[in-house]
Design an enzyme around this catalytic site. Sequence first.
Site, mmCIF file in Angstrom:
data_model
loop_
_atom_site.group_PDB
_atom_site.id
_atom_site.type_symbol
_atom_site.label_atom_id
_atom_site.label_comp_id
_atom_site.label_asym_id
_atom_site.label_seq_id
_atom_site.Cartn_x
_atom_site.Cartn_y
_atom_site.Cartn_z
ATOM 1 N N TRP A 1 40.088 49.827 35.128
ATOM 2 C CA TRP A 1 39.090 50.422 36.030
ATOM 3 C C TRP A 1 38.930 51.886 35.617
ATOM 4 C CZ3 TRP A 1 40.376 53.060 41.146
ATOM 5 C CH2 TRP A 1 39.208 53.322 41.876
ATOM 6 N N ASP B 1 47.880 47.487 41.787
ATOM 7 C CA ASP B 1 46.587 47.703 42.432
ATOM 8 C C ASP B 1 46.091 46.333 42.906
ATOM 9 O OD1 ASP B 1 43.978 48.167 43.159
ATOM 10 O OD2 ASP B 1 43.553 49.536 41.489
ATOM 11 N N LYS C 1 36.568 45.077 49.740
ATOM 12 C CA LYS C 1 35.905 43.829 49.332
ATOM 13 C C LYS C 1 36.322 42.666 50.224
ATOM 14 C CE LYS C 1 36.395 46.643 45.735
ATOM 15 N NZ LYS C 1 35.502 47.482 45.007
HETATM 16 C C1 LMR Z 1 34.348 49.033 41.123
HETATM 17 O O1 LMR Z 1 35.150 48.993 40.186
HETATM 18 O O2 LMR Z 1 33.139 48.894 40.960
HETATM 19 C C2 LMR Z 1 34.858 49.212 42.519
HETATM 20 O O3 LMR Z 1 36.228 49.321 42.515
HETATM 21 C C3 LMR Z 1 34.185 50.324 43.219
HETATM 22 C C4 LMR Z 1 34.649 51.657 42.739
HETATM 23 O O4 LMR Z 1 35.076 52.453 43.570
HETATM 24 O O5 LMR Z 1 34.587 51.927 41.543
#
Ligand code: LMR
Length: 390
Positions: A130, A210, A245
């Site tokens: 991420w 996470d 979510k």
């Molecule tokens: C995402 O990866 O799109 C979600 O976790 C929202 C975010 O805060 O980035």
Amino acid sequence: MTVFADVPLAPRDPILGITEAFVADQNPDKVNLGVGVYLDAQGKLPVLECVRRAKEQVALAAKPAAYLPINGLAAYDAGVKELVFGAGSPLLERAVTVQGLGGTGALRIGAEFLRQLNAAAPVLISDPSWENHRALFTRTGFAVGTYRYYEPGVGLDFPGMLADLQDAAAGTVVVLHACCHNPTGYDLTPAQWTQVADAVQERQLVPFLDMAYQGFRDGLAADGAVVAEFAGRSVPLLVATSFSKSLSLYGERVGALSVLGQDAEEAARILSQLKVCVRTLYSNPPTYGAALAAAVLADPELRALWDAELAQMRDRIKVMRKALAERLGPDFAFVTGQSGLFSYTGLAADQMRALREQHSVYGLDSGRICVAALNEGNIDRVAQAIQAVR
Ligand code: LMR
């Protein structure tokens, strides 16, 4: 001239910046597959029935909005702790949970706490991960590296991942995606998790799970089972939970950080430090979303309803994965083998840009698309756009 004169212009956020560009797009047929948000079959943000009923309960019990304790709403913290470690588990005695501002806020509290303990500890995130993992731990002051995770054309690079963890220095903080890996959608099997936990224990690493997508792979209990792999060993453990979510409560910013200590006395000291982190970051958290989540967690009927609604969301995502794979042909069969909200399409940054600029289909430069935002009304358009840029 002031100190602001040389403030550099920061680039747009790689995820939320895509939403900004989407909002500005005038094309009525635009599709946002950028941010990780589950939309229903009509393309709407769902209000879960369990949440709707929780709202009735919370409204009945409405109180003036006094400050919450620094660590959050007690009923919420207790409910999340049981969700993470299991109701009635002996682990509960040596675990602490504090409310956080969404999963990101939980990660940030954990990062702040860890930095106070050892700012020199390396942090490893998956490659890729991420986008905000790297940014968040870097801004907290850590040097962030990666462990291998994904190999194009193959999927999960488990041998690479394991080798990198086995090579990590003692005390390294390892950020792990409990399920529905963001961005790739490739998860570990239970047997692979055992091997990862073995490596974590052997190398004395600090696992930070996470769990932003708990419930979206196989269900709350099945997805949460990974916690036990680590909790059963003599390693510290941090877990970031999000209900953004899973309860469709994005804007309420409902998350939590749970930390497992060696015993109750250590857990109390950990909690005292987490409170210092929270107090200096934002003092104390907001009430409403936590009250809703606490109601769902505490009421067996609402909890069962939540499980069922999560199953519906999972099933709809699976249908959309299949529908996309069918439209895109055998080269895209991998989409059905991925889990959670995302698919890593393998498309390059220039193809993703072309999708946005020529077709108003918004995904991330990394090639990630949110398949949970597909529906019968937009999937043909999306599939045609992908075909056009391939
Ligand atoms: C995402 O990866 O799109 C979600 O976790 C929202 C975010 O805060 O980035």
